[in-house]
Design an enzyme around this catalytic site. Structure first.
Site, PDB file in Angstrom:
ATOM      1  N   MET A  44       4.984 122.921-166.311  1.00 12.03           N
ATOM      2  CA  MET A  44       5.864 123.325-167.420  1.00 12.03           C
ATOM      3  C   MET A  44       5.010 123.754-168.602  1.00 12.03           C
ATOM      4  SD  MET A  44       9.006 120.586-167.398  1.00 12.03           S
ATOM      5  CE  MET A  44       7.974 119.140-167.207  1.00 12.03           C
ATOM      6  N   CYS A 127       8.532 131.849-162.223  1.00  9.06           N
ATOM      7  CA  CYS A 127       8.803 131.868-163.664  1.00  9.06           C
ATOM      8  C   CYS A 127       9.671 133.074-164.045  1.00  9.06           C
ATOM      9  CB  CYS A 127       7.491 131.928-164.424  1.00  9.06           C
ATOM     10  SG  CYS A 127       7.753 131.795-166.185  1.00  9.06           S
ATOM     11  N   ASP A 229      16.847 120.090-161.177  1.00  5.92           N
ATOM     12  CA  ASP A 229      17.888 119.152-161.626  1.00  5.92           C
ATOM     13  C   ASP A 229      17.762 117.750-161.027  1.00  5.92           C
ATOM     14  OD1 ASP A 229      18.757 121.441-162.823  1.00  5.92           O
ATOM     15  OD2 ASP A 229      20.609 121.647-161.669  1.00  5.92           O
ATOM     16  N   ARG A 252      12.034 118.816-165.945  1.00  3.76           N
ATOM     17  CA  ARG A 252      12.607 118.330-167.202  1.00  3.76           C
ATOM     18  C   ARG A 252      12.958 116.854-167.183  1.00  3.76           C
ATOM     19  NH1 ARG A 252      17.007 122.810-167.102  1.00  3.76           N
ATOM     20  NH2 ARG A 252      16.654 122.371-164.899  1.00  3.76           N
TER      21      ARG A 252
HETATM   22  C1  LIG Z   1       9.678 124.423-170.713  1.00  2.80           C
HETATM   23  C2  LIG Z   1       9.484 124.843-169.293  1.00  2.80           C
HETATM   24  C3  LIG Z   1       8.305 125.473-168.918  1.00  2.80           C
HETATM   25  C4  LIG Z   1       8.109 125.864-167.587  1.00  2.80           C
HETATM   26  N1  LIG Z   1       6.922 126.437-167.234  1.00  2.80           N
HETATM   27  C5  LIG Z   1       6.682 126.729-165.931  1.00  2.80           C
HETATM   28  C6  LIG Z   1       5.403 127.190-165.522  1.00  2.80           C
HETATM   29  O1  LIG Z   1       4.477 127.353-166.319  1.00  2.80           O
HETATM   30  N2  LIG Z   1       5.240 127.464-164.198  1.00  2.80           N
HETATM   31  C7  LIG Z   1       6.252 127.296-163.273  1.00  2.80           C
HETATM   32  O2  LIG Z   1       6.043 127.549-162.085  1.00  2.80           O
HETATM   33  N3  LIG Z   1       7.458 126.848-163.643  1.00  2.80           N
HETATM   34  C8  LIG Z   1       7.688 126.540-164.937  1.00  2.80           C
HETATM   35  N4  LIG Z   1       8.889 126.006-165.301  1.00  2.80           N
HETATM   36  C9  LIG Z   1       9.897 125.727-164.259  1.00  2.80           C
HETATM   37  C10 LIG Z   1       9.733 124.281-163.747  1.00  2.80           C
HETATM   38  O3  LIG Z   1       8.511 124.123-163.095  1.00  2.80           O
HETATM   39  C11 LIG Z   1      10.867 123.894-162.787  1.00  2.80           C
HETATM   40  O4  LIG Z   1      10.841 124.753-161.681  1.00  2.80           O
HETATM   41  C12 LIG Z   1      12.252 123.995-163.438  1.00  2.80           C
HETATM   42  O5  LIG Z   1      12.239 123.395-164.721  1.00  2.80           O
HETATM   43  C13 LIG Z   1      13.325 123.318-162.571  1.00  2.80           C
HETATM   44  O6  LIG Z   1      13.013 121.971-162.351  1.00  2.80           O
HETATM   45  P1  LIG Z   1      13.706 120.780-163.208  1.00  2.80           P
HETATM   46  O7  LIG Z   1      15.197 120.964-163.109  1.00  2.80           O
HETATM   47  O8  LIG Z   1      13.217 119.519-162.566  1.00  2.80           O
HETATM   48  O9  LIG Z   1      13.246 120.946-164.640  1.00  2.80           O
HETATM   49  C14 LIG Z   1       9.115 125.638-166.627  1.00  2.80           C
HETATM   50  C15 LIG Z   1      10.295 124.996-167.007  1.00  2.80           C
HETATM   51  C16 LIG Z   1      10.485 124.583-168.309  1.00  2.80           C
HETATM   52  C17 LIG Z   1      11.757 123.878-168.692  1.00  2.80           C
END
Ligand SMILES: Cc1cc2nc3c(=O)[nH]c(=O)nc-3n(C[C@H](O)[C@H](O)[C@H](O)COP(=O)(O)O)c2cc1C
Length: 354
Positions: A44, A127, A229, A252
């Site tokens: 992230m 991304c 999620d 998150r």
């Molecule tokens: C603030 C933020 C920054 C993120 N930066 C990246 C990143 O640098 N590389 C990447 O592959 N995914 C990035 N993501 C996506 C996350 O790795 C993840 O796939 C996405 O948040 C869904 O997972 P979650 O619901 O557990 O948050 C980012 C997500 C967030 C919220």
């Protein structure tokens, strides 16, 4: 990957909804690295810096990739990625995530990061951020399957460490081509796949869907991490059962709660949650995290990072409501630390009075 040998999950699954001795030995293998658990941190940008990674590792995240490093920026402005890179003193296996659309640049970037200490290279094809899409990198690549193949071949050939890939379920609901991309990845020698259960067009809207992740898992033999999620141990198990994935990736849900990895790991191994962490330990951990952010980003830049992380920690403490506004007005590192000390003192007093 060593598969669980018990009856329920003999063929495809390496998870189990009830603990058994065999399941305890199920491990995910990425190249020569055997993972310590089946739960990993999602990269992230702006969050998964070396201190957050350390915290998540401490609580059982088996992999903690760096924030995405742009191949273009890293190669052309070597200072550009500055604090985002890997540090050799970090726990192994050290994973660096790279992004870009040029196969030659991506290979060079992968080599550079391996020279700097990366033990696994992760490629970002998930991304959706505009800045990244402008370079036709990140999830924009999902539209161009031949280019995906060329990039993956190029990076895998360039380094002698395992290369992993992070994708979404496809470009759009009309082009959910995650399974095709997964097969391309496996053929190219990609060692593991993380799949965010949304298409690029979905951005972060709606709920993550896990059917496509299940289809992707069925289509390849490399380890698959389900992502999207997952914010509790129960949800992690549910997603593993639904998708047949080998592990889960948490983004998150770990903000302000890096001990979520410990909860999930314990739950998957035993079917129960561990004892909650003592409040005093959490306070100590938050203070240490804050001091590290001040030291790492400098007392000026660090203030903003601290505000963000403290806000996430406080989300879990309704009793600290109202604190956030006054905290956000503070303009020095020492005032931030004093204010947290005072808050924690009050919380402990009211807890012992209750
Ligand atoms: C603030 C933020 C920054 C993120 N930066 C990246 C990143 O640098 N590389 C990447 O592959 N995914 C990035 N993501 C996506 C996350 O790795 C993840 O796939 C996405 O948040 C869904 O997972 P979650 O619901 O557990 O948050 C980012 C997500 C967030 C919220």
């Amino acid at each position: 990957m060593t598969r669980c040998r018990c009856v329920d999950c003999r063929n495809r699954h390496s998870y189990h909804d009830r603990p058994c001795d065999q399941c305890m030995f199920t491990v995910i293998q990425i190249g020569s690295h055997q993972l310590a658990s089946r739960v990993v941190l999602a990269p992230m940008a702006g969050i998964s810096d070396r201190h957050f990674r350390r915290l998540c590792r401490q609580f059982g995240a088996a992999l903690t990739a760096t924030e995405m490093l742009s191949a273009h920026v890293q190669l052309n402005h070597p200072q550009g990625s500055g604090l985002r890179g890997i540090h050799r003193d970090e726990a192994s296996p050290r994973v660096v995530q790279i992004a870009g659309a040029d196969p030659i640049q991506m290979a060079a970037c992968a080599r550079l990061n391996v020279e700097q200490g990366a033990e696994v290279i992760d490629i970002n094809m998930g991304c959706p951020v505009k800045k990244v899409l402008k370079q036709a990198a990140g999830s924009a690549l999902l539209r161009d399957e031949p280019l995906v193949k060329t990039i993956l071949d190029s990076v895998v050939r360039a380094v002698d460490v395992p290369v992993t890939l992070k994708i979404r379920t496809g470009w759009s609901p009309d082009m959910r081509n995650g399974t095709t991309i997964a097969r391309i990845a496996e053929d190219a020698g990609i060692r593991a796949l993380a799949v965010h259960g949304r298409t690029r067009a979905c951005m972060f809207n709606g709920d993550a869907e896990y059917d496509t992740i299940a289809a992707i898992k069925q289509s390849v033999h490399i380890p698959v991490f389900a992502n999207g999620d997952i914010t509790s141990a129960a949800k992690a198990l549910q997603v593993l059962q639904h998708t047949g994935a080998d592990g889960v990736m948490i983004g998150r849900g770990a903000r302000g709660k890096p001990w979520l990895f410990r909860d999930i790991d314990h739950f998957l191994r035993t079917g129960t949650l561990p004892q909650p962490l003592p409040q005093t330990l959490i306070h100590k951990l938050v203070l240490q995290h804050v001091q590290e952010l001040h030291a790492f980003y400098g007392t000026e830049h660090g203030l903003g990072f601290v505000r963000k992380h403290v806000a996430w920690y406080l989300e879990n403490w309704p009793e600290a409501a109202g604190f956030r506004r006054s905290f956000n007005a503070l303009t020095s590192a020492s005032a931030q630390l004093d204010s947290l000390h005072e808050l924690f003192g009050q919380l402990l007093l009211s807890e012992s009075a209750a």
